[in-house]
Design a protein around this motif. Structure first.
Motif, mmCIF file in Angstrom:
data_model
loop_
_atom_site.group_PDB
_atom_site.id
_atom_site.type_symbol
_atom_site.label_atom_id
_atom_site.label_comp_id
_atom_site.label_asym_id
_atom_site.label_seq_id
_atom_site.Cartn_x
_atom_site.Cartn_y
_atom_site.Cartn_z
ATOM 1 N N ALA A 194 4.183 4.069 28.574
ATOM 2 C CA ALA A 194 4.232 5.542 28.519
ATOM 3 C C ALA A 194 5.606 6.104 28.856
ATOM 4 C CB ALA A 194 3.156 6.137 29.432
ATOM 5 N N PRO A 195 6.264 5.664 29.940
ATOM 6 C CA PRO A 195 7.601 6.218 30.205
ATOM 7 C C PRO A 195 8.616 5.883 29.117
ATOM 8 C CG PRO A 195 7.096 4.450 31.752
ATOM 9 C CD PRO A 195 5.828 4.792 31.042
ATOM 10 N N LYS A 196 8.500 4.703 28.510
ATOM 11 C CA LYS A 196 9.417 4.356 27.425
ATOM 12 C C LYS A 196 9.245 5.300 26.240
ATOM 13 C CE LYS A 196 10.573 -0.518 28.213
ATOM 14 N NZ LYS A 196 10.528 -1.884 27.646
ATOM 15 N N ARG A 197 8.018 5.742 26.003
ATOM 16 C CA ARG A 197 7.791 6.706 24.909
ATOM 17 C C ARG A 197 8.530 8.014 25.164
ATOM 18 N NH1 ARG A 197 2.095 4.786 24.548
ATOM 19 N NH2 ARG A 197 1.539 6.385 26.070
ATOM 20 N N GLU A 198 8.776 8.308 26.438
ATOM 21 C CA GLU A 198 9.486 9.537 26.801
ATOM 22 C C GLU A 198 10.988 9.326 26.945
ATOM 23 O OE1 GLU A 198 7.740 12.333 26.684
ATOM 24 O OE2 GLU A 198 6.110 10.954 26.134
#
Length: 233
Positions: A194-198
């Motif tokens: 999830a953080p990588k998607r951001e």
């Protein structure tokens, strides 16, 4: 800036969750073995994730949370695990709620302080990004109060990981470009995917993995291993 997840990454419950629930259950005459409690607890955590719980309550933004939502959600979890009599529920629930808010019922992993010392000396800003509630603050203060840590707790941020708004809110509050934010934790979706998607950088902490074992890039067996690697990069 490097942010760390809390439970399973920097702290763990001691005594165990099953042991604490077993003791609380006995207040109401409930005698369950720890194996049964562990099984029911895993079921409850899946069933009553914030997003599932809020959806069940008809909330239009299920990833939203706050202190009240967290307390209600944990009431549902305790009911699922122990099913105490109605006239004893508050007593049992309050026992568990207060138990997990006491710093002495948590312990930091042995590698946390050495790892944070390395990262701090290397010039990184440090923080914690956790799906928890305000009970986390005294726990962090007790064990890691000597470090300059910014706390981003889901009940205070207003969103839970892995909702995009959680990471976006954190980034907005720290004012650091997303590609200079790094999250490490033991949940692959919440702390890596999830953080990588951001646009964040991220690493997966797999404490059950042997440090010498061949692992994918970005996976670490300890925080100390991670701290040494990133401070030398």
């Amino acid at each position: 800036m490097i942010l760390l997840d809390a439970v399973g990454t920097i702290i763990f419950p001691s005594p165990s969750v099953a042991s604490a629930y077993q003791a609380a259950g006995r207040l109401a005459g409930i005698n369950l073995d720890e194996t049964t409690i562990r099984h029911r607890f895993r079921e409850a955590i899946r069933r009553y994730s914030v997003q599932s719980f809020q959806t069940e309550r008809g909330q239009s933004e299920p990833a939203r949370t706050n202190e009240t939502t967290e307390r209600l959600r944990w009431q549902a979890i305790v009911q699922h695990v122990l099913s105490p009599p109605a006239d004893r529920f508050e007593e049992v629930f309050d026992c568990l709620w207060n138990h997990f808010g006491q710093p002495e019922n948590w312990q930091p992993f042995d590698d946390v302080s050495p790892a944070l010392a390395i990262l701090q000396s290397a010039g990184f800003q440090l923080g914690i990004a956790s799906n928890f509630d305000s009970r986390l603050r005294p726990i962090v203060e007790r064990y890691l109060g000597s470090f300059d840590l910014q706390l981003f707790i889901s009940s205070e941020v207003g969103w839970v990981k892995p909702a995009p708004a959680f990471y976006q809110t954190v980034q907005s509050q720290v004012g650091i470009p997303v590609d200079q934010l790094f999250l490490i934790g033991d949940d692959l979706e919440n702390d890596v995917v999830a953080p990588k998607r951001e646009g964040w950088q991220a690493a997966y902490l797999s404490r059950k993995q042997e440090a010498s074992a061949a692992r994918p890039s970005g996976e670490f067996a300890s925080l100390l291993e991670f701290a040494k690697a990133i401070s030398q990069a």
